[in-house]
Design an enzyme around this catalytic site. Structure first.
Site, PDB file in Angstrom:
ATOM      1  N   ASN A   1       0.852  -1.190   0.000  1.00 18.33           N
ATOM      2  CA  ASN A   1       0.000   0.000   0.000  1.00 18.33           C
ATOM      3  C   ASN A   1       0.891   1.244   0.000  1.00 18.33           C
ATOM      4  O   ASN A   1       1.672   1.455   0.928  1.00 18.33           O
ATOM      5  CB  ASN A   1      -0.902  -0.027   1.236  1.00 18.33           C
ATOM      6  CG  ASN A   1      -1.937   1.080   1.213  1.00 18.33           C
ATOM      7  OD1 ASN A   1      -1.638   2.210   0.894  1.00 18.33           O
ATOM      8  ND2 ASN A   1      -3.167   0.743   1.567  1.00 18.33           N
TER       9      ASN A   1
ATOM     10  N   HIS B   1       0.796   5.857   2.088  1.00 19.48           N
ATOM     11  CA  HIS B   1       1.574   6.600   3.080  1.00 19.48           C
ATOM     12  C   HIS B   1       2.640   7.477   2.428  1.00 19.48           C
ATOM     13  O   HIS B   1       3.074   8.475   3.011  1.00 19.48           O
ATOM     14  CB  HIS B   1       2.186   5.619   4.081  1.00 19.48           C
ATOM     15  CG  HIS B   1       1.158   4.692   4.658  1.00 19.48           C
ATOM     16  ND1 HIS B   1       0.255   5.094   5.607  1.00 19.48           N
ATOM     17  CD2 HIS B   1       0.859   3.399   4.364  1.00 19.48           C
ATOM     18  CE1 HIS B   1      -0.546   4.076   5.894  1.00 19.48           C
ATOM     19  NE2 HIS B   1      -0.204   3.045   5.156  1.00 19.48           N
TER      20      HIS B   1
ATOM     21  N   HIS C   1      -5.809   3.627  -1.651  1.00 22.15           N
ATOM     22  CA  HIS C   1      -7.150   3.940  -1.149  1.00 22.15           C
ATOM     23  C   HIS C   1      -7.490   5.355  -1.594  1.00 22.15           C
ATOM     24  O   HIS C   1      -6.893   6.321  -1.107  1.00 22.15           O
ATOM     25  CB  HIS C   1      -7.171   3.822   0.376  1.00 22.15           C
ATOM     26  CG  HIS C   1      -8.517   4.038   0.988  1.00 22.15           C
ATOM     27  ND1 HIS C   1      -8.762   3.834   2.333  1.00 22.15           N
ATOM     28  CD2 HIS C   1      -9.706   4.441   0.462  1.00 22.15           C
ATOM     29  CE1 HIS C   1     -10.027   4.090   2.598  1.00 22.15           C
ATOM     30  NE2 HIS C   1     -10.608   4.484   1.481  1.00 22.15           N
TER      31      HIS C   1
ATOM     32  N   ARG D   1      -9.682   8.047  -1.059  1.00 21.56           N
ATOM     33  CA  ARG D   1     -10.681   8.491  -0.087  1.00 21.56           C
ATOM     34  C   ARG D   1     -11.506   9.652  -0.638  1.00 21.56           C
ATOM     35  O   ARG D   1     -11.039  10.422  -1.478  1.00 21.56           O
ATOM     36  CB  ARG D   1      -9.998   8.910   1.219  1.00 21.56           C
ATOM     37  CG  ARG D   1      -9.541   7.739   2.086  1.00 21.56           C
ATOM     38  CD  ARG D   1      -8.889   8.242   3.363  1.00 21.56           C
ATOM     39  NE  ARG D   1      -8.612   7.145   4.288  1.00 21.56           N
ATOM     40  CZ  ARG D   1      -9.430   6.770   5.278  1.00 21.56           C
ATOM     41  NH1 ARG D   1     -10.562   7.417   5.463  1.00 21.56           N
ATOM     42  NH2 ARG D   1      -9.111   5.778   6.071  1.00 21.56           N
TER      43      ARG D   1
ATOM     44  N   ARG E   1      -7.306  12.745   1.167  1.00 22.00           N
ATOM     45  CA  ARG E   1      -6.262  13.123   2.135  1.00 22.00           C
ATOM     46  C   ARG E   1      -4.883  12.637   1.726  1.00 22.00           C
ATOM     47  O   ARG E   1      -3.872  13.158   2.201  1.00 22.00           O
ATOM     48  CB  ARG E   1      -6.602  12.595   3.527  1.00 22.00           C
ATOM     49  CG  ARG E   1      -6.526  11.085   3.649  1.00 22.00           C
ATOM     50  CD  ARG E   1      -6.737  10.626   5.071  1.00 22.00           C
ATOM     51  NE  ARG E   1      -8.088  10.924   5.530  1.00 22.00           N
ATOM     52  CZ  ARG E   1      -8.586  10.448   6.676  1.00 22.00           C
ATOM     53  NH1 ARG E   1      -7.828   9.702   7.454  1.00 22.00           N
ATOM     54  NH2 ARG E   1      -9.815  10.716   7.031  1.00 22.00           N
ATOM     55  N   HIS E   2      -4.819  11.606   0.875  1.00 26.63           N
ATOM     56  CA  HIS E   2      -3.504  11.156   0.409  1.00 26.63           C
ATOM     57  C   HIS E   2      -3.508  10.887  -1.094  1.00 26.63           C
ATOM     58  O   HIS E   2      -3.050  11.721  -1.859  1.00 26.63           O
ATOM     59  CB  HIS E   2      -2.970   9.963   1.222  1.00 26.63           C
ATOM     60  CG  HIS E   2      -3.983   8.939   1.636  1.00 26.63           C
ATOM     61  ND1 HIS E   2      -4.718   8.201   0.740  1.00 26.63           N
ATOM     62  CD2 HIS E   2      -4.364   8.511   2.871  1.00 26.63           C
ATOM     63  CE1 HIS E   2      -5.501   7.366   1.397  1.00 26.63           C
ATOM     64  NE2 HIS E   2      -5.312   7.529   2.690  1.00 26.63           N
TER      65      HIS E   2
ATOM     66  N   GLU F   1      -8.701   0.295  -2.915  1.00 25.75           N
ATOM     67  CA  GLU F   1      -9.571   0.318  -1.748  1.00 25.75           C
ATOM     68  C   GLU F   1     -10.491   1.519  -1.867  1.00 25.75           C
ATOM     69  O   GLU F   1     -10.052   2.617  -2.250  1.00 25.75           O
ATOM     70  CB  GLU F   1      -8.746   0.413  -0.467  1.00 25.75           C
ATOM     71  CG  GLU F   1      -7.891  -0.804  -0.203  1.00 25.75           C
ATOM     72  CD  GLU F   1      -7.122  -0.711   1.104  1.00 25.75           C
ATOM     73  OE1 GLU F   1      -6.667  -1.760   1.594  1.00 25.75           O
ATOM     74  OE2 GLU F   1      -6.971   0.412   1.633  1.00 25.75           O
TER      75      GLU F   1
ATOM     76  N   THR G   1      -8.284   3.190   8.496  1.00 27.65           N
ATOM     77  CA  THR G   1      -9.477   2.347   8.593  1.00 27.65           C
ATOM     78  C   THR G   1      -9.491   1.616   9.927  1.00 27.65           C
ATOM     79  O   THR G   1      -8.542   0.909  10.276  1.00 27.65           O
ATOM     80  CB  THR G   1      -9.519   1.336   7.434  1.00 27.65           C
ATOM     81  OG1 THR G   1      -9.407   2.051   6.199  1.00 27.65           O
ATOM     82  CG2 THR G   1     -10.822   0.570   7.446  1.00 27.65           C
TER      83      THR G   1
ATOM     84  N   GLU H   1     -10.840  -9.673   2.558  1.00 30.02           N
ATOM     85  CA  GLU H   1      -9.587  -9.356   3.218  1.00 30.02           C
ATOM     86  C   GLU H   1      -9.881  -9.258   4.705  1.00 30.02           C
ATOM     87  O   GLU H   1     -10.654  -8.397   5.133  1.00 30.02           O
ATOM     88  CB  GLU H   1      -8.995  -8.038   2.714  1.00 30.02           C
ATOM     89  CG  GLU H   1      -7.682  -7.683   3.403  1.00 30.02           C
ATOM     90  CD  GLU H   1      -7.060  -6.392   2.895  1.00 30.02           C
ATOM     91  OE1 GLU H   1      -6.226  -5.818   3.629  1.00 30.02           O
ATOM     92  OE2 GLU H   1      -7.413  -5.958   1.779  1.00 30.02           O
TER      93      GLU H   1
ATOM     94  N   HIS I   1      -3.755  -5.143   7.644  1.00 27.58           N
ATOM     95  CA  HIS I   1      -3.947  -4.019   8.560  1.00 27.58           C
ATOM     96  C   HIS I   1      -3.071  -4.190   9.797  1.00 27.58           C
ATOM     97  O   HIS I   1      -3.208  -5.149  10.552  1.00 27.58           O
ATOM     98  CB  HIS I   1      -5.398  -3.828   9.006  1.00 27.58           C
ATOM     99  CG  HIS I   1      -5.635  -2.439   9.563  1.00 27.58           C
ATOM    100  ND1 HIS I   1      -5.832  -1.338   8.758  1.00 27.58           N
ATOM    101  CD2 HIS I   1      -5.657  -1.966  10.823  1.00 27.58           C
ATOM    102  CE1 HIS I   1      -5.994  -0.258   9.500  1.00 27.58           C
ATOM    103  NE2 HIS I   1      -5.884  -0.613  10.763  1.00 27.58           N
TER     104      HIS I   1
END
Length: 246
Positions: A7, A10, A43, A45, A49-50, A70, A101, A151, A191
């Protein structure tokens, strides 16, 4: 052999902290691929935000392994996914105020909506996975609504405060895997997984993919993302071979 999904959200989080152009999650995805990543996970969103729309567009064109998107079930994000057609989408719950999440999707309370939505994705040749807690009712409901895989949320295991608690939570995850497979579902997990707690998951759970982000990106600050991914791949291989020898 369990596949590794990396992922890169980040990386985008660091970029968005300064609202600039670097570090680029698209570049990170390419380097993760060189390090042996089998899946690139992002992801998108609702609050952006990222990961940004630009990232998704470029990753759709440049990821040559598997792009796993995601996403929440909002109409805006659904429309984007249907247009871009990533190899896989993973439906997740989403709260504006959460840092990351916090738990699995409640499938049991949204069966009609999810059944219709999953059919739309499958009709467009998009593979559908659901991010859920290791709960029997949620697993059976996931099969009922037409998901192709799940998942399992490993957050509780990752946050275990004792070896006894960790063992107990791994047993719950292992039982969930069996229930899912009996329902005809393929099983992934993720996660909170790190270089310290991933080994037991590999050795004890019969799963297909592990999705790991924060720990790999954190390690990448010191060794680079290609090396960080390779280290995780080596760790997975080591524990997979231990499992095979048991």
């Amino acid at each position: 052999m369990i596949k590794l999904g990396v992922n890169v959200d980040h990386v985008a989080t660091i970029r968005q902290a300064r609202m600039t152009y670097e570090p680029d999650p698209v570049t990170a995805a390419g380097l993760a691929d060189l390090g042996g990543a089998d899946v690139i996970t992002i992801h998108l969103r609702e609050d952006r935000r990222h990961i940004q729309d630009r990232d998704l567009d470029l990753l759709r064109e440049t990821v040559f392994t598997k792009l796993n998107l995601e996403m929440a079930t909002s109409q805006e994000i659904v429309d984007i996914a249907l247009k871009l057609k990533p190899a896989q989408i993973t439906l997740v719950p989403e709260k504006r105020q959460e840092i990351t999440t916090e738990g699995g999707l409640s499938v049991t309370t949204q069966k009609k909506m999810l059944t219709d939505l999953i059919k739309r994705f499958k009709d467009n040749d998009i593979y559908v996975s659901l991010f859920i807690d290791p709960d029997k009712d949620q697993i059976i409901a996931s099969s009922d609504v037409g998901a192709q895989s799940i998942e399992l949320h490993t957050g509780s295991y990752a946050n275990a405060e004792s070896e006894e608690q960790s063992t107990k939570l791994l047993k719950i995850l292992n039982e969930a895997v069996g229930i899912a497979q009996n329902q005809g579902l393929r099983v992934n997990a993720g996660h909170g997984l790190t270089y310290k707690n991933t080994g037991p998951v590999v050795e004890q759970l019969d799963i297909e993919e592990l999705h790991i982000g924060h720990s790999i990106v954190s390690r990448a600050i010191f060794v680079g993302i290609e090396a960080a991914v390779r280290e995780m791949k080596d760790l997975i291989y080591k524990h997979y071979m231990i499992k095979q020898s048991l």
